[in-house]
Design a protein around this motif. Structure first.
Motif, PDB file in Angstrom:
ATOM      1  N   UNK A  65       0.821  -1.212   0.000  1.00 25.03           N
ATOM      2  CA  UNK A  65       0.000   0.000   0.000  1.00 25.03           C
ATOM      3  C   UNK A  65       0.856   1.264   0.000  1.00 25.03           C
ATOM      4  N   UNK A  66       1.884   1.297   0.814  1.00 26.42           N
ATOM      5  CA  UNK A  66       2.744   2.486   0.845  1.00 26.42           C
ATOM      6  C   UNK A  66       3.519   2.628  -0.466  1.00 26.42           C
ATOM      7  N   UNK A  67       3.919   1.509  -1.052  1.00 26.37           N
ATOM      8  CA  UNK A  67       4.608   1.571  -2.347  1.00 26.37           C
ATOM      9  C   UNK A  67       3.690   2.175  -3.409  1.00 26.37           C
ATOM     10  N   UNK A  68       2.448   1.751  -3.427  1.00 29.69           N
ATOM     11  CA  UNK A  68       1.479   2.300  -4.391  1.00 29.69           C
ATOM     12  C   UNK A  68       1.268   3.792  -4.166  1.00 29.69           C
ATOM     13  N   UNK A  69       1.217   4.193  -2.900  1.00 24.74           N
ATOM     14  CA  UNK A  69       1.048   5.619  -2.592  1.00 24.74           C
ATOM     15  C   UNK A  69       2.261   6.435  -3.044  1.00 24.74           C
ATOM     16  N   UNK A  70       3.442   5.872  -2.900  1.00 20.38           N
ATOM     17  CA  UNK A  70       4.643   6.568  -3.353  1.00 20.38           C
ATOM     18  C   UNK A  70       4.591   6.802  -4.853  1.00 20.38           C
ATOM     19  N   UNK A  72       9.834   5.054   3.299  1.00 14.82           N
ATOM     20  CA  UNK A  72       9.416   3.883   2.530  1.00 14.82           C
ATOM     21  C   UNK A  72      10.533   2.849   2.487  1.00 14.82           C
ATOM     22  N   UNK A  73      11.740   3.296   2.165  1.00 19.00           N
ATOM     23  CA  UNK A  73      12.884   2.395   2.085  1.00 19.00           C
ATOM     24  C   UNK A  73      13.179   1.730   3.429  1.00 19.00           C
ATOM     25  N   UNK A  74      13.123   2.507   4.509  1.00 18.39           N
ATOM     26  CA  UNK A  74      13.429   1.961   5.830  1.00 18.39           C
ATOM     27  C   UNK A  74      12.381   0.942   6.285  1.00 18.39           C
ATOM     28  N   UNK A  75      11.146   1.093   5.830  1.00 19.35           N
ATOM     29  CA  UNK A  75      10.110   0.112   6.175  1.00 19.35           C
ATOM     30  C   UNK A  75      10.329  -1.207   5.454  1.00 19.35           C
ATOM     31  N   UNK A  76      11.105  -1.183   4.365  1.00 19.25           N
ATOM     32  CA  UNK A  76      11.245  -2.353   3.499  1.00 19.25           C
ATOM     33  C   UNK A  76      12.365  -3.301   3.906  1.00 19.25           C
ATOM     34  N   UNK A 108       4.054   4.458   9.690  1.00 15.45           N
ATOM     35  CA  UNK A 108       3.302   5.612  10.201  1.00 15.45           C
ATOM     36  C   UNK A 108       3.864   6.915   9.643  1.00 15.45           C
ATOM     37  N   UNK A 109       5.185   7.056   9.685  1.00 15.05           N
ATOM     38  CA  UNK A 109       5.792   8.303   9.220  1.00 15.05           C
ATOM     39  C   UNK A 109       5.531   8.523   7.735  1.00 15.05           C
ATOM     40  N   UNK A 110       5.611   7.447   6.958  1.00 17.52           N
ATOM     41  CA  UNK A 110       5.306   7.601   5.537  1.00 17.52           C
ATOM     42  C   UNK A 110       3.849   8.036   5.343  1.00 17.52           C
ATOM     43  N   UNK A 111       2.937   7.338   6.002  1.00 17.69           N
ATOM     44  CA  UNK A 111       1.519   7.637   5.808  1.00 17.69           C
ATOM     45  C   UNK A 111       1.159   9.050   6.291  1.00 17.69           C
TER      46      UNK A 111
END
Length: 532
Positions: free
Chosen positions: A433-438, A463-467, A493-496
């Motif tokens: 989901x975060x990848x799609x948002x990026x 995003x990268x750090x979550x991966x 959370x920080x990305x969103x």
């Protein structure tokens, strides 16, 4: 390097990586010790060992992948200062141990050994290496005895993103660019995290002009068509990039804590550490900043093979490491001779290990490796060590067998269930989901400037750090599970939140500055790297 005849090659590959653990908001942080322990027990001892070999004019060939995350930590000015402080605290603690164990010779000799070791590491790091570990790796790499390659940006388990190729490509591209920035040239090869491969990924690697990478045994054996020489000769992928297959036999001998060398009863027991063993009042000053028991690196017991542990004997352990080195070299000689006669080729045995196994988990590992290299150099064996880069440069144009590797990883039985299972599969939907948002943000703001570009770049970092593959791995194994969960949740959370602030045009500058300070990896990041 002498040999009776050159019937084949040993390609030894060390993969150096740690999760990005940096907490500038705290004076001390427990999990930062992982980094300090790896420096003290693995990276610096290996560099010291390489220099001994060079000084003795011994030629060797080892490929080492340094992850971009590890490079960022090794070059971090604050972590450098904190590491020196950590060493100084260990020197003080070991001095106390010399006094505490003064009436017990078997322990006192070890206290003194640790004291000498910590002082030596401090001297090497501060005075000899000038706090520039990466610079020392680069210097040794220029001799040709080690060849340094890269891995994906934040060590993501790439098969998770098979439906979003932009993420896979970005992870690879950032890794390549980080290496080029650090070492002044693009890497020739790459270690894909956890050997996690999906059919077609070789094209993404080839797009970055990479010449070779590594696959788990299963990725080669289940390739289509099936390779005639199994994992003992590299294959050419559909894209033209060369893939080396990991050898099971060498892996088990060194990796396994049960049947492998590290489980021998003479070796130091990793888990029996004074951080847990001694009286809490005695060690409270050292532990106080962390608020919990933790490892110190001072360990007095050997594996033993029973619940009642016996004192560690360094001389017997080193003797055992020498014995195991002779066994390893002898077995490789027999293996390569057998493969040469069976297949009528010069086989390549690819022995791949996590670098941190040597020294950190297996205390005697660097000694074992040095014994192995010296034995090969002076002995009459039918093979020689070679870096993967040297092999592809000399023999790459002779690799004619083409096939498509299968989906694989170096997880259990070659499957992916270590990183995607009942304990951690919830992470996948957030990662996707975060990848799609990026990707949506890139389309909406293809040429952002000023504060908007800063926000988007920070969103890329989060995003990268979550991966990190480390988070789902740690959740699965139960090691530091709560910390791994917390880190994953924080970055998601920080990305969103950044995404929401961008979409509502309501940027909280003070909060942005705060997370830029905390998560300051890849300062040169451009969020459009995902637009591929």
């Amino acid at each position: 390097m002498s040999s009776t005849s050159n019937k084949g090659f040993l390609c030894m590959v060390l993969h150096a990586h740690l999760p990005y653990v940096f907490h500038p908001e705290y004076d001390y942080f427990l999990e930062e010790n992982w980094f300090y322990e790896a420096l003290t027990e693995t990276y610096i001892p290996l560099l010291e060992m390489f220099y001994r070999l060079l000084n003795d004019r011994i030629k060797f060939g080892i490929t080492i992948s340094l992850s971009p995350v590890l490079i960022e930590m090794l070059n971090n000015p604050l972590l450098k200062k904190r590491y020196i402080r950590h060493l100084e605290r260990l020197i003080d603690l070991s001095e106390k141990e010399i006094y505490r164990t003064r009436h017990d010779k078997s322990y006192n000799v070890l206290s003194r050994m640790y004291h000498r070791k910590f002082k030596k590491i401090h001297n090497l790091y501060c005075d000899t290496y000038k706090k520039d570990v990466i610079g020392i790796f680069k210097t040794i790499g220029e001799t040709g005895n080690i060849h340094i390659i890269t891995t994906a940006a934040t060590h993501a388990f790439l098969p998770i993103f098979s439906s979003i190729p932009q993420i896979v490509k970005a992870q690879i591209e950032i890794g390549v660019k980080n290496h080029a920035k650090t070492f002044g040239k693009k890497p020739a090869g790459i270690w894909i995290p956890e050997c996690g491969f999906m059919p077609g990924y070789d094209y993404y690697l080839s797009e970055q002009d990479l010449k070779f990478f590594y696959l788990d045994t299963s990725g080669i054996l289940n390739a289509k068509p099936s390779p005639v020489f199994k994992v003992y000769s590299p294959i050419k992928c559909p894209s033209g990039i060369i893939a080396f297959g990991r050898d099971d036999e060498t892996s088990k001998q060194v990796w396994s804590s049960i049947g492998g060398y590290p489980g021998d009863h003479a070796y130091r027991d990793f888990y029996r550490d004074i951080g847990y063993d001694v009286d809490n009042i005695y060690i409270k000053d050292f532990l106080k900043p962390f608020g919990a028991r933790t490892f110190t690196g001072i360990k007095y017991y050997r594996v033993t093979g029973s619940e009642k542990k016996e004192p560690y004997n360094i001389d017997k352990a080193i003797s055992k490491a020498s014995e195991h080195a002779r066994h390893f070299v002898s077995q490789r000689n027999k293996q390569i001779d057998c493969l040469f006669n069976k297949f009528k080729i010069k086989p390549v045995v690819t022995a791949a290990y996590d670098t941190e196994l040597l020294g950190h988990w297996w205390f005697e590992g660097p000694d074992w490796l040095e014994f192995v290299i010296r034995l090969i150099d002076k002995g009459n064996y039918c093979f020689r060590m070679i870096t993967t880069h040297e092999y592809t440069s000399e023999y790459g144009n002779k690799i004619n067998f083409s096939c498509e590797p299968s989906m694989s990883s170096w997880g259990e039985k070659g499957f992916n269930n270590v990183w995607v299972n009942d304990s951690n599969d919830y992470a996948c939907r957030h990662l996707i989901r975060t990848a799609e948002r990026m990707l949506y943000l890139i389309k909406k703001y293809p040429n952002a400037r000023g504060i908007m570009k800063r926000v988007l770049n920070q969103a890329a970092r989060e995003l990268l750090l979550s991966q990190h593959s480390d988070w789902t791995f740690l959740i699965k194994t139960g090691t530091a599970r709560e910390y791994a969960k917390k880190r994953f949740q924080e970055h998601i959370y920080r990305f969103n939140r950044l995404y929401s602030e961008i979409m509502t045009d309501n940027i909280d500058i003070s909060w942005l500055e705060d997370i830029e300070y905390k998560d300051n990896i890849f300062k040169e990041i451009d969020y459009r790297v995902f637009d591929k």
